[in-house]
Design a protein around this motif. Structure first.
Motif, PDB file in Angstrom:
ATOM      1  N   ARG A  14     -50.510  63.489  62.549  1.00 48.84           N
ATOM      2  CA  ARG A  14     -51.005  62.194  62.086  1.00 48.84           C
ATOM      3  C   ARG A  14     -52.315  61.804  62.744  1.00 48.84           C
ATOM      4  O   ARG A  14     -53.024  60.927  62.244  1.00 48.84           O
ATOM      5  CB  ARG A  14     -49.947  61.113  62.318  1.00 48.84           C
ATOM      6  CG  ARG A  14     -48.702  61.308  61.444  1.00 48.84           C
ATOM      7  CD  ARG A  14     -47.742  60.149  61.560  1.00 48.84           C
ATOM      8  NE  ARG A  14     -48.332  58.896  61.117  1.00 48.84           N
ATOM      9  CZ  ARG A  14     -48.496  58.530  59.846  1.00 48.84           C
ATOM     10  NH1 ARG A  14     -48.142  59.365  58.876  1.00 48.84           N
ATOM     11  NH2 ARG A  14     -49.018  57.373  59.539  1.00 48.84           N
ATOM     12  N   ILE A  69     -55.011  62.020  60.343  1.00 50.46           N
ATOM     13  CA  ILE A  69     -55.133  60.862  59.462  1.00 50.46           C
ATOM     14  C   ILE A  69     -55.975  59.788  60.136  1.00 50.46           C
ATOM     15  O   ILE A  69     -56.829  59.153  59.498  1.00 50.46           O
ATOM     16  CB  ILE A  69     -53.737  60.313  59.111  1.00 50.46           C
ATOM     17  CG1 ILE A  69     -52.922  61.376  58.366  1.00 50.46           C
ATOM     18  CG2 ILE A  69     -53.840  59.028  58.292  1.00 50.46           C
ATOM     19  CD1 ILE A  69     -51.495  60.962  58.088  1.00 50.46           C
ATOM     20  N   GLU A 109     -58.998  58.883  57.783  1.00 50.55           N
ATOM     21  CA  GLU A 109     -58.876  57.675  56.980  1.00 50.55           C
ATOM     22  C   GLU A 109     -59.665  56.502  57.554  1.00 50.55           C
ATOM     23  O   GLU A 109     -60.035  55.584  56.817  1.00 50.55           O
ATOM     24  CB  GLU A 109     -57.402  57.280  56.827  1.00 50.55           C
ATOM     25  CG  GLU A 109     -56.621  58.229  55.927  1.00 50.55           C
ATOM     26  CD  GLU A 109     -55.291  57.649  55.493  1.00 50.55           C
ATOM     27  OE1 GLU A 109     -55.026  56.455  55.785  1.00 50.55           O
ATOM     28  OE2 GLU A 109     -54.512  58.382  54.861  1.00 50.55           O
TER      29      GLU A 109
END
Length: 428
Positions: A338, A341, A345
């Motif tokens: 993660r 991410i 993002e």
């Protein structure tokens, strides 16, 4: 029901409906058109349309509206509750603005969210033109007397706004409870605690409004009397269990007095009752992390991340805190996955590099093999552009000290790069 056209005059000041600026917010074009037609045939002429929450907020930032007619569910972006919360926070709706929430939903989450947002009125679909105008006129009669005060408030002139509220109270104009609340809000913002408390006490009686009880708690808290503050917040909750600010304030006092576990329980119950508050989810996640409840912390930060994105205010810290909880409970593999991410993002966010570096340091402290040379080079590059955010300096410095990088820890406070070459230990 009579089909006669409603009066073209509204509010105690008798302003023509045609002169009122209205914003209609709905994500369905057919509903926007229907509401616009209802308003036009009722005497309104100045009508703007917004297709979703983002569009609504952009329009509210640019223009002052007398009435906002907003659907609760607005697709993927901010919902009606979040539109109202954001507009109030930014000062885009003032004391004289009528905000009506429209909904076809009656779930507990929606009901609690709408109650917490506190619009002037609710309309449940389906409804007809006559009911719409009756609700609008009722709200206008309440809000119209605040128009002069509203102008001062919008321009940040708190002193004149409060003076106008006090003049209106003396003259018997408008609703006294509304004026006392505005007077209390303005006094609290100016640090005049005695006036803020006096205005709250002026509306106490057999049925004390929950805001007034909480205001007395806030004043006591600022004066350092945490016991009195706790008593006030608990009284507000006992009288009005759904008034969520009382739960948030009580949790804060409990934490200040060393009762973190009680504070966590209060926040957890509040989140179950009304889960759409971003600040409440973050508070729950922070406290759960501190108390070692990592599963609960991870869930709270995940919800906070989703709410922030929905509200168009994404913050890499939400995901970084979720990764902190995963690392703390030993789920380092998931945290590493993660982490990508977080990097991708939130690319372009001014704080993302600091959160990435902090997360990698946490992985390093947990025994995960990390490219130390690359990590420190990234830290040096970030330091070259300026100091980290204040809330990240201490955790960054602590983790660097744990990693044996005292020079870099010192550089965080000096605002420069470290001169000590990093040791290469177990690079991938």
């Amino acid at each position: 029901m009579s089909t006669a056209a409603p009066s073209s005059r509204a509010g105690s000041a008798g302003r023509a409906l045609s002169r009122l600026a209205v914003l209609v917010v709905d994500d369905f074009s057919n509903m926007r058109a229907t509401l616009r037609e209802m308003l036009l045939t009722s005497g309104f002429e100045d009508i703007d349309l917004a297709r979703d929450g983002v569009d609504a907020l952009e329009k509210l930032e640019r223009r002052r509206y007398d009435i906002v007619l907003c659907d609760y569910n607005l697709g993927d972006g901010p919902d009606g509750q979040q539109v109202l919360d954001r507009a109030r926070e930014q000062g885009w709706v003032g004391p004289a603005t009528v905000f009506v929430m429209v909904t076809a939903e009656n779930s507990n989450e929606m009901v609690m969210g709408a109650l917490e947002a506190g619009p002037d009125a609710y309309l449940s679909k389906p409804f007809n033109r006559e009911l719409l105008v009756v609700r609008l006129q009722r709200a206008l009669r309440r809000r119209e007397p605040l128009r002069q005060l509203d102008g001062y408030w919008r321009h940040g002139d708190r002193a004149r706004a409060r003076a106008e509220a006090e003049r209106m109270l003396e003259a018997g104009e408008g609703r006294a409870p509304d004026l006392q609340r505005l007077r209390s809000d303005l006094a609290l913002a100016e640090g005049e605690l005695a006036v803020a408390a006096e205005a709250a006490r002026a509306v106490t009686g057999d049925t004390t409004p929950p805001w007034a009880q909480v205001r007395l708690g806030e004043v006591a808290e600022r004066e350092g009397d945490l016991a009195a503050a706790e008593e006030a917040y608990r009284a507000a909750i006992a009288a009005t269990p759904y008034y969520m600010p009382a739960h948030d304030r009580l949790a804060g006092v409990l934490e200040q007095t060393g009762r973190e576990r009680e504070a966590l329980d209060v926040l957890a119950a509040a989140v179950e009752r009304s889960p759409k508050s971003l600040a409440r989810q973050r508070a729950l996640g922070r406290l759960a992390l501190a108390l070692g409840e990592y599963d609960r912390a991870a869930r709270a930060w995940r919800r906070a991340m989703a709410l922030a994105k929905q509200m168009q205010v994404p913050d890499p810290g939400d995901l970084a805190h979720q990764l902190e909880a995963l690392i703390a409970r030993g789920a380092t593999r998931e945290a590493r996955t993660r982490l990508q991410i977080l990097e991708n993002e939130y690319r372009g966010h001014p704080e993302v590099t600091w959160w990435v570096v902090l997360t990698r340091l946490r992985l390093l402290a947990a025994g995960v093999a990390i490219d130390r040379t690359g990590l420190l080079a990234e830290l040096d590059a970030a330091l070259a552009t300026g100091a980290p955010p204040e809330n990240l300096r201490e955790p960054l410095a602590d983790l660097l000290d744990q990693a044996g990088e005292g020079a870099h820890a010192g550089a965080l406070h000096g605002g420069g790069t470290a001169n000590t070459a990093p040791q290469d230990t177990g690079d991938e």
